[in-house]
Design a protein around this motif. Structure first.
Motif, mmCIF file in Angstrom:
data_model
loop_
_atom_site.group_PDB
_atom_site.id
_atom_site.type_symbol
_atom_site.label_atom_id
_atom_site.label_comp_id
_atom_site.label_asym_id
_atom_site.label_seq_id
_atom_site.Cartn_x
_atom_site.Cartn_y
_atom_site.Cartn_z
ATOM 1 N N GLU A 171 21.802 26.027 12.468
ATOM 2 C CA GLU A 171 21.668 24.881 13.383
ATOM 3 C C GLU A 171 20.681 23.864 12.797
ATOM 4 N N PRO A 172 21.085 22.597 12.634
ATOM 5 C CA PRO A 172 20.188 21.588 12.054
ATOM 6 C C PRO A 172 19.210 21.029 13.093
ATOM 7 N N PHE A 173 18.124 20.462 12.567
ATOM 8 C CA PHE A 173 17.140 19.771 13.389
ATOM 9 C C PHE A 173 16.882 18.394 12.795
ATOM 10 N N LEU A 174 16.248 17.532 13.576
ATOM 11 C CA LEU A 174 16.023 16.151 13.136
ATOM 12 C C LEU A 174 15.278 16.088 11.814
ATOM 13 N N ALA A 175 14.397 17.034 11.583
ATOM 14 C CA ALA A 175 13.629 17.042 10.328
ATOM 15 C C ALA A 175 14.510 17.299 9.115
ATOM 16 N N ASP A 176 15.761 17.721 9.335
ATOM 17 C CA ASP A 176 16.661 18.032 8.221
ATOM 18 C C ASP A 176 17.378 16.810 7.673
ATOM 19 N N LEU A 177 17.231 15.655 8.307
ATOM 20 C CA LEU A 177 17.864 14.443 7.790
ATOM 21 C C LEU A 177 17.320 14.132 6.409
ATOM 22 N N ARG A 178 18.214 13.863 5.488
ATOM 23 C CA ARG A 178 17.835 13.776 4.083
ATOM 24 C C ARG A 178 17.269 12.420 3.704
ATOM 25 N N GLU A 179 16.186 12.431 2.949
ATOM 26 C CA GLU A 179 15.601 11.287 2.234
ATOM 27 C C GLU A 179 14.791 10.306 3.065
ATOM 28 N N SER A 180 14.838 10.381 4.382
ATOM 29 C CA SER A 180 14.025 9.432 5.125
ATOM 30 C C SER A 180 13.848 9.837 6.578
ATOM 31 N N GLY A 181 12.580 9.879 7.017
ATOM 32 C CA GLY A 181 12.304 10.122 8.430
ATOM 33 C C GLY A 181 12.621 8.921 9.284
ATOM 34 N N SER A 182 12.756 7.747 8.666
ATOM 35 C CA SER A 182 13.023 6.543 9.446
ATOM 36 C C SER A 182 14.434 6.527 10.008
ATOM 37 N N ILE A 183 15.353 7.311 9.420
ATOM 38 C CA ILE A 183 16.715 7.383 9.963
ATOM 39 C C ILE A 183 16.650 7.857 11.400
ATOM 40 N N GLU A 184 15.862 8.893 11.638
ATOM 41 C CA GLU A 184 15.697 9.429 12.989
ATOM 42 C C GLU A 184 15.122 8.376 13.930
ATOM 43 N N GLN A 185 14.161 7.588 13.438
ATOM 44 C CA GLN A 185 13.522 6.581 14.282
ATOM 45 C C GLN A 185 14.456 5.430 14.615
ATOM 46 N N ASP A 186 15.244 4.986 13.630
ATOM 47 C CA ASP A 186 16.104 3.818 13.829
ATOM 48 C C ASP A 186 17.332 4.140 14.664
ATOM 49 N N ALA A 187 17.798 5.378 14.617
ATOM 50 C CA ALA A 187 19.050 5.749 15.286
ATOM 51 C C ALA A 187 18.880 5.819 16.796
ATOM 52 N N ASP A 188 19.922 5.395 17.501
ATOM 53 C CA ASP A 188 19.950 5.560 18.958
ATOM 54 C C ASP A 188 20.457 6.952 19.317
#
Length: 466
Positions: A398-415
């Motif tokens: 099961e993935p978590f938000l921290a698993d998004l590759r190459e940038s933590g800002s993807i999590e911040q920018d996404a709705d």
């Protein structure tokens, strides 16, 4: 008359209007009379700087040197929350040694005396901004012309730079103003009524999956949605299912624009034919079809050709190239949903070899969110997950938000952030066409709840079923 680029109050050197960008014998666009009307009205009614500042945030929005100095003084008084009138402006100009270059006290008095009607201040400010934009476009074009003549000019790099220049101009000027709450209330109520009339609680574009619609209420205008997975789990196939669900929806169909940076358009079409017809993708790839299947494939391809789908399979797009193409898709072709496959294959615009890839991806994700807001359409951007997911056996991958590759800002920018995953990922074999369970985790949902949905994946036909 000195050009505004010589004034020390300009924001930066990028605003200098290159000599080679001006056609000989032609004056750069400006209106001295309108500039004087704006300044005169502000000198008489300094409190109205609130109305003008968002339209004209820089002194170099004015053309005449004297006007640049006077408006710069107005800006400094306004930002310091000091009284604005003829005396304070003259004092500020004297303090900075610019009074004489601004035309002296006589010029300030003349500006106030010549005001015909201060009620038109905002309309006049719009004209000043339009003339400034014209000059900036001329400057940008001149810079590109000069560089294009260089023997060693890189044409593709110049295209990127041209897009960057135009986006910079638009980004510094195209600002929406505030609205009274009554306007926002009316917009919200209209949207609620439209949703109620639909009868299914879907305020955005239908996803084609009732379970997903219950979480996100359909694809919402302005939203950036991240759909992430590890390789071979099926994110491209799932994205194509979402696209086909929308364009074939019986009640609320909508056009879709697909930017496929990884897969060529013929491969995408093969997948779509498999999904719509039920013919196994492997047989389509090998053209191993019986007479009945050939007839079905032909009928399906004719149906597919009539659907409102735009495909761009250019590899290595920059955010500026994608923005330009997306605007055309939306405005010319009526596209309602954009899909990008996938985010990490987009190129940064920084030519610095030492540039950090994480920073590049952050700029790309911010650019995609800004584009969704500008075009008022949802954007689904596919993304990769890092390898840590494969080692998380206790949570069945099961993935978590921290698993998004190459940038933590993807999590911040996404709705919204959606994760597609399989419990048996470690045992997944190449060309595995057996049906299996796939899970869609709504890990982030800015306007609703989170949770997990299960789908049955049919790899043979690339179809996902709730």
């Amino acid at each position: 008359m000195h050009h505004i680029s010589s004034i020390s109050t300009t924001k930066n050197s990028k605003h200098k209007l290159a000599d080679n960008s001006i056609i000989p014998g032609k004056m750069p666009p400006h209106s001295a009379e309108i500039e004087e009307a704006v300044l005169g009205a502000l000198l008489l009614q300094g409190q109205r700087m609130d109305e003008v500042y968002t339209l004209l945030p820089y002194a170099h929005c004015f053309y005449a040197e004297a006007h640049v100095h006077i408006y710069d003084a107005l800006l400094r008084l306004y930002k310091d929350d000091r009284l604005i009138d003829a005396l304070t402006v003259a004092e500020e100009l004297t303090k900075t040694g610019k009074l004489e270059r601004a035309g002296g006290g006589l010029k300030i008095a003349q500006l106030m005396q010549d005001v015909v009607n201060a009620a038109h201040l905002e309309a006049h400010a719009h004209i000043v901004m339009e003339k400034y934009l014209q000059r900036e476009l001329i400057r940008a074009a001149g810079d590109i012309i000069t560089e294009a003549y260089a023997p060693d000019a890189d044409a593709l790099e110049l295209l990127d730079k041209a897009g960057e220049h135009i986006s910079h101009i638009a980004g510094n000027t195209a600002r929406s103003g505030y609205v009274h709450i009554s306007t926002a209330v009316m917009e919200a109520m209209n949207a609620m009524e439209e949703t109620a009339m639909g009868g299914k609680g879907v305020s955005g574009l239908p996803t084609g999956y009732q379970g997903l619609d219950r979480f996100i209420y359909g694809w919402q205008p302005e939203d950036l949605v991240i759909l992430a997975a590890r390789p071979s789990v099926g994110k491209t196939a799932f994205a194509l299912n979402l696209a086909l669900n929308l364009v074939t929806h019986p009640d609320r169909p909508g056009g879709v624009g697909i930017f496929s940076l990884e897969m060529g358009r013929r491969k995408l079409i093969n997948r779509c034919i498999a999904t719509l017809s039920g013919i196994p993708l492997d047989k389509i790839r090998r053209s191993d079809l019986g007479p009945a299947e050939w007839q079905l494939a032909t009928q399906t391809s004719n149906r597919l050709a009539a659907l409102p789908i735009q495909i761009d399979d250019t590899g290595g797009l920059t955010i500026y190239e994608l923005r330009s193409k997306a605007r055309k898709m939306v405005r010319k072709n009526g596209v309602k949903l954009l899909i990008i496959d996938y985010l990490q294959l987009m190129q940064g615009t920084d030519n610095n070899r030492n540039s950090n890839r994480e920073n590049e991806v952050a700029r790309i994700s911010r650019g995609l969110k800004a584009l969704a807001k500008e075009l008022q359409v949802p954007i689904i951007a596919l993304s990769q997950l890092n390898r840590m997911v494969e080692n998380r056996k206790e949570n069945k991958n099961e993935p978590f938000l921290a698993d998004l590759r190459e940038s933590g800002s993807i999590e911040q920018d996404a709705d919204s952030v959606l994760f597609l995953y399989r419990h048996d990922y470690q045992s997944l074999l190449p060309e595995d066409y057996s049906d299996h369970k796939v899970y869609l985790k709504i890990a982030k949902n800015r306007d609703g709840r989170t949770g997990v949905l299960s789908f049955t994946s049919h790899p043979a036909t690339q179809k996902f079923v709730e």
